[in-house]
Design a protein around this motif. Structure first.
Motif, PDB file in Angstrom:
ATOM      1  N   PHE A   1     -63.409  62.597 -46.405  1.00 10.76           N
ATOM      2  CA  PHE A   1     -64.803  62.869 -46.751  1.00 10.76           C
ATOM      3  C   PHE A   1     -65.205  62.340 -48.127  1.00 10.76           C
ATOM      4  CE2 PHE A   1     -63.093  66.149 -43.976  1.00 10.76           C
ATOM      5  CZ  PHE A   1     -63.953  66.050 -42.899  1.00 10.76           C
ATOM      6  N   VAL A   2     -64.286  61.669 -48.823  1.00  6.09           N
ATOM      7  CA  VAL A   2     -64.597  61.121 -50.143  1.00  6.09           C
ATOM      8  C   VAL A   2     -65.454  59.868 -49.985  1.00  6.09           C
ATOM      9  CG1 VAL A   2     -63.653  60.133 -52.259  1.00  6.09           C
ATOM     10  CG2 VAL A   2     -62.508  62.070 -51.171  1.00  6.09           C
ATOM     11  N   ASN A   3     -66.578  59.841 -50.679  1.00  7.54           N
ATOM     12  CA  ASN A   3     -67.513  58.728 -50.553  1.00  7.54           C
ATOM     13  C   ASN A   3     -67.175  57.569 -51.486  1.00  7.54           C
ATOM     14  OD1 ASN A   3     -69.481  59.397 -48.528  1.00  7.54           O
ATOM     15  ND2 ASN A   3     -70.183  61.038 -49.876  1.00  7.54           N
ATOM     16  N   HIS A   4     -67.788  56.435 -51.173  1.00 10.16           N
ATOM     17  CA  HIS A   4     -67.658  55.229 -51.991  1.00 10.16           C
ATOM     18  C   HIS A   4     -68.556  55.306 -53.219  1.00 10.16           C
ATOM     19  CE1 HIS A   4     -68.040  50.974 -53.155  1.00 10.16           C
ATOM     20  NE2 HIS A   4     -69.345  51.207 -53.163  1.00 10.16           N
ATOM     21  N   SER A   5     -68.133  54.643 -54.287  1.00 10.63           N
ATOM     22  CA  SER A   5     -68.990  54.419 -55.446  1.00 10.63           C
ATOM     23  C   SER A   5     -68.592  53.093 -56.082  1.00 10.63           C
ATOM     24  CB  SER A   5     -68.844  55.547 -56.473  1.00 10.63           C
ATOM     25  OG  SER A   5     -69.575  55.249 -57.655  1.00 10.63           O
TER      26      SER A   5
ATOM     27  N   GLY B   1     -63.973  46.661 -57.690  1.00  7.00           N
ATOM     28  CA  GLY B   1     -64.490  45.620 -56.825  1.00  7.00           C
ATOM     29  C   GLY B   1     -63.745  44.315 -56.860  1.00  7.00           C
ATOM     30  N   TYR B   2     -62.432  44.339 -56.788  1.00  6.46           N
ATOM     31  CA  TYR B   2     -61.660  43.106 -56.715  1.00  6.46           C
ATOM     32  C   TYR B   2     -61.786  42.494 -55.323  1.00  6.46           C
ATOM     33  CZ  TYR B   2     -59.580  44.734 -61.021  1.00  6.46           C
ATOM     34  OH  TYR B   2     -59.389  45.184 -62.287  1.00  6.46           O
ATOM     35  N   GLU B   3     -61.562  41.224 -55.245  1.00  6.04           N
ATOM     36  CA  GLU B   3     -61.573  40.569 -53.943  1.00  6.04           C
ATOM     37  C   GLU B   3     -60.347  40.991 -53.144  1.00  6.04           C
ATOM     38  OE1 GLU B   3     -64.043  38.789 -52.790  1.00  6.04           O
ATOM     39  OE2 GLU B   3     -65.122  39.182 -54.646  1.00  6.04           O
ATOM     40  N   GLY B   4     -60.469  40.993 -51.830  1.00  3.48           N
ATOM     41  CA  GLY B   4     -59.344  41.343 -50.976  1.00  3.48           C
ATOM     42  C   GLY B   4     -59.240  42.828 -50.796  1.00  3.48           C
ATOM     43  N   SER B   5     -60.244  43.431 -50.179  1.00  2.00           N
ATOM     44  CA  SER B   5     -60.302  44.886 -50.070  1.00  2.00           C
ATOM     45  C   SER B   5     -59.255  45.451 -49.126  1.00  2.00           C
ATOM     46  CB  SER B   5     -61.685  45.292 -49.557  1.00  2.00           C
ATOM     47  OG  SER B   5     -61.708  46.638 -49.210  1.00  2.00           O
ATOM     48  N   PRO B   6     -58.700  46.633 -49.437  1.00  5.17           N
ATOM     49  CA  PRO B   6     -57.798  47.286 -48.500  1.00  5.17           C
ATOM     50  C   PRO B   6     -58.546  47.976 -47.372  1.00  5.17           C
ATOM     51  CG  PRO B   6     -58.074  48.647 -50.433  1.00  5.17           C
ATOM     52  CD  PRO B   6     -58.809  47.367 -50.702  1.00  5.17           C
ATOM     53  N   ILE B   7     -59.850  48.143 -47.518  1.00  4.63           N
ATOM     54  CA  ILE B   7     -60.659  48.780 -46.484  1.00  4.63           C
ATOM     55  C   ILE B   7     -61.275  47.712 -45.591  1.00  4.63           C
ATOM     56  CG2 ILE B   7     -62.747  50.135 -46.064  1.00  4.63           C
ATOM     57  CD1 ILE B   7     -60.738  51.933 -47.065  1.00  4.63           C
TER      58      ILE B   7
ATOM     59  N   PHE C   1     -64.235  56.893 -54.747  1.00  6.17           N
ATOM     60  CA  PHE C   1     -63.403  55.727 -55.026  1.00  6.17           C
ATOM     61  C   PHE C   1     -64.108  54.487 -54.490  1.00  6.17           C
ATOM     62  CE2 PHE C   1     -62.035  56.469 -50.709  1.00  6.17           C
ATOM     63  CZ  PHE C   1     -61.510  55.277 -50.235  1.00  6.17           C
ATOM     64  N   ASP C   2     -63.726  53.339 -54.996  1.00 12.68           N
ATOM     65  CA  ASP C   2     -64.365  52.084 -54.617  1.00 12.68           C
ATOM     66  C   ASP C   2     -63.660  51.530 -53.390  1.00 12.68           C
ATOM     67  OD1 ASP C   2     -65.477  49.573 -54.414  1.00 12.68           O
ATOM     68  OD2 ASP C   2     -65.471  49.191 -56.564  1.00 12.68           O
ATOM     69  N   TYR C   3     -64.389  51.394 -52.293  1.00 11.05           N
ATOM     70  CA  TYR C   3     -63.796  50.887 -51.061  1.00 11.05           C
ATOM     71  C   TYR C   3     -63.301  49.449 -51.219  1.00 11.05           C
ATOM     72  CZ  TYR C   3     -65.818  54.892 -48.543  1.00 11.05           C
ATOM     73  OH  TYR C   3     -66.142  56.147 -48.106  1.00 11.05           O
ATOM     74  N   LYS C   4     -63.758  48.747 -52.256  1.00 10.52           N
ATOM     75  CA  LYS C   4     -63.293  47.382 -52.480  1.00 10.52           C
ATOM     76  C   LYS C   4     -62.218  47.311 -53.560  1.00 10.52           C
ATOM     77  CE  LYS C   4     -65.864  43.808 -52.274  1.00 10.52           C
ATOM     78  NZ  LYS C   4     -66.841  42.740 -52.563  1.00 10.52           N
ATOM     79  N   MET C   5     -61.782  48.465 -54.024  1.00  6.87           N
ATOM     80  CA  MET C   5     -60.812  48.476 -55.108  1.00  6.87           C
ATOM     81  C   MET C   5     -59.424  48.121 -54.599  1.00  6.87           C
ATOM     82  SD  MET C   5     -59.704  51.683 -57.516  1.00  6.87           S
ATOM     83  CE  MET C   5     -61.371  51.930 -58.089  1.00  6.87           C
ATOM     84  N   THR C   6     -58.821  47.138 -55.222  1.00  4.21           N
ATOM     85  CA  THR C   6     -57.434  46.800 -54.948  1.00  4.21           C
ATOM     86  C   THR C   6     -56.888  46.035 -56.140  1.00  4.21           C
ATOM     87  OG1 THR C   6     -55.893  45.790 -53.382  1.00  4.21           O
ATOM     88  CG2 THR C   6     -57.940  44.607 -53.800  1.00  4.21           C
TER      89      THR C   6
END
Length: 411
Positions: A320-324, A386-392, A362-367
């Motif tokens: 249930f944790v949202n993106h930011s 927001g690094y390239e190559g998202s784990p999501i 947490f940032d869905y694009k964070m890796t």
């Protein structure tokens, strides 16, 4: 003991409260259910669903626990011994009257408001049961609370709360068979402890806060280690330590999670749990999730893109944790009882101090590049999301985080 009550509970799937009501209805005494001569005629209020006033006397329509709605009765205020339910009903009634722009001291309620109050009471009961089930499942120091002051939505459907990752078909799991021989992992040389044996330094300080940079793997002591459960190299495996609340957001982001306690910078917050599946299965599910406009797929690509964590139907509070675009949680890869680098456990640590009442994101694009960033000479701003190559896995969805640096889309 009333006859065949245990068999009745099993065959009819009755709760203990329903069985108590059955005993009272039939005039039966049962020591196991606590139905005695002195309380056989007592009844428990399940919820209040309507209101009226006659001169100066207030009456409430009562739904009795274990009885059908057709058996509801109007009761004067003096007959009710449920102060918490009365207080909650009055709060709900006042809010509904304000919303409908009606007088706050009504003689009676119109049918639409009475219907709303009944639905609200039923929703609250459902959410309380869900809350209890989650806390019973996770069995950790931090408690989970649920709050929905936005709409009449109840618990999510087709979602099972789990305490450990669930491994799907085709996932190879090999647990570690040996551990460190340390009596005290913090006072002895690191080369003899789990991190040192795997050519890494300890990840935590004496307070359990992570001290390595994002991208560096964390190796905790495992079930085969000599050290006990209080070892300072056991953090993620202890579970959530903070009281957290699942709440319905008011801006269309669905459910969210906020902390009810202050969280210090670099402290462990929660683990991202779900069903570990193969990337082939993830691709198949991803097509379905894309059509639904949601995704809970998290690639476990620390070394190879072989497995994916799916938290859509099995998960914990992290579901249930949202993106930011400016999150307060940071992702780390953690290894405990499984050292296979294809199967890291995903842990969220606080990027900064987090105040009580603040939403967790947490940032869905964070890796982070899996190369040891401490020895790497790459020029990376590790605090930038927001690094390239998202784990999501990506679906083209609008971002509603509201941050100044919002990228407008999740992916």
């Amino acid at each position: 003991m009333a006859p065949n009550l245990k068999d009745c509970r099993v065959s009819c799937k009755l709760s203990w409260e329903d069985l108590q009501a059955l005993c009272r209805r039939e005039g039966l005494l049962c020591s196991h259910l606590g139905v005695r001569k002195d309380n056989v005629n007592d009844y428990e209020v399940e919820y209040l669903c309507n209101y009226k006033k006659r001169k100066t006397q207030e009456f409430f329509l009562v739904k009795w626990k274990g009885y059908t709605e057709s058996e509801n009765t109007w009761e004067p205020r003096k007959n009710l011994r449920c102060p918490k339910l009365l207080r909650q009903f009055r709060q709900d009634m006042r809010a509904a009257l304000l919303q409908a722009n009606q007088p706050l001291d009504p003689v009676s309620l119109n049918p639409s408001i009475a219907s709303f109050l009944t639905q609200k009471a039923k929703q609250r009961i459902q959410l309380q049961k869900w809350e209890g089930l989650m806390n019973q499942t996770c069995k950790q120091k931090g408690r989970i609370f649920v709050c929905n002051d936005v709409d009449l939505g109840g618990p999510p459907r087709d979602f099972t709360y789990i305490n450990t990752n669930k491994f799907g078909k085709g996932v190879e799991v090999n647990t570690v068979t040996m551990g460190c021989a340390c009596d005290d992992c913090t006072s002895q040389p690191v080369n003899g402890c789990c991190p040192g044996l795997l050519s890494h330094r300890r990840a935590y300080n004496d307070s359990g806060q992570v001290k390595v940079m994002p991208g560096v793997p964390i190796y905790e002591c495992n079930a085969n280690c000599r050290c006990g459960p209080d070892c300072r190299n056991r953090v993620v495996q202890r579970g959530i330590q903070y009281d957290l609340c699942i709440f319905k957001t008011a801006n269309g982001r669905g459910w969210g999670v906020r902390t009810l306690q202050r969280i210090f910078k670099n402290a462990f917050v929660m683990e991202y749990l779900g069903e570990v599946i193969t990337t082939e299965e993830a691709e198949r599910r991803g097509v379905v999730y894309d059509k639904q406009g949601v995704t809970y797929l998290f690639d476990l690509d620390y070394v190879d893109d072989v497995y994916t964590l799916d938290a859509a139907h099995y998960g914990n509070i992290s579901h249930f944790v949202n993106h930011s675009c400016d999150p307060n949680l940071q992702v780390y890869n953690v290894f405990i009882d499984i050292l296979d680098e294809r199967l890291p456990r995903i842990a969220f640590f606080a990027k900064r101090g987090i105040k009580a009442g603040e939403e967790l994101t947490f940032d869905y694009k964070m890796t982070i590049d899996p190369i040891d960033v401490e020895s790497s000479k790459m020029d990376l701003d590790l605090n930038r999301a927001g690094y390239e190559g998202s784990p999501i896995k990506r679906v083209h969805m609008e971002c509603k985080c509201g941050m100044k640096n919002c990228r407008k889309y999740l992916f």
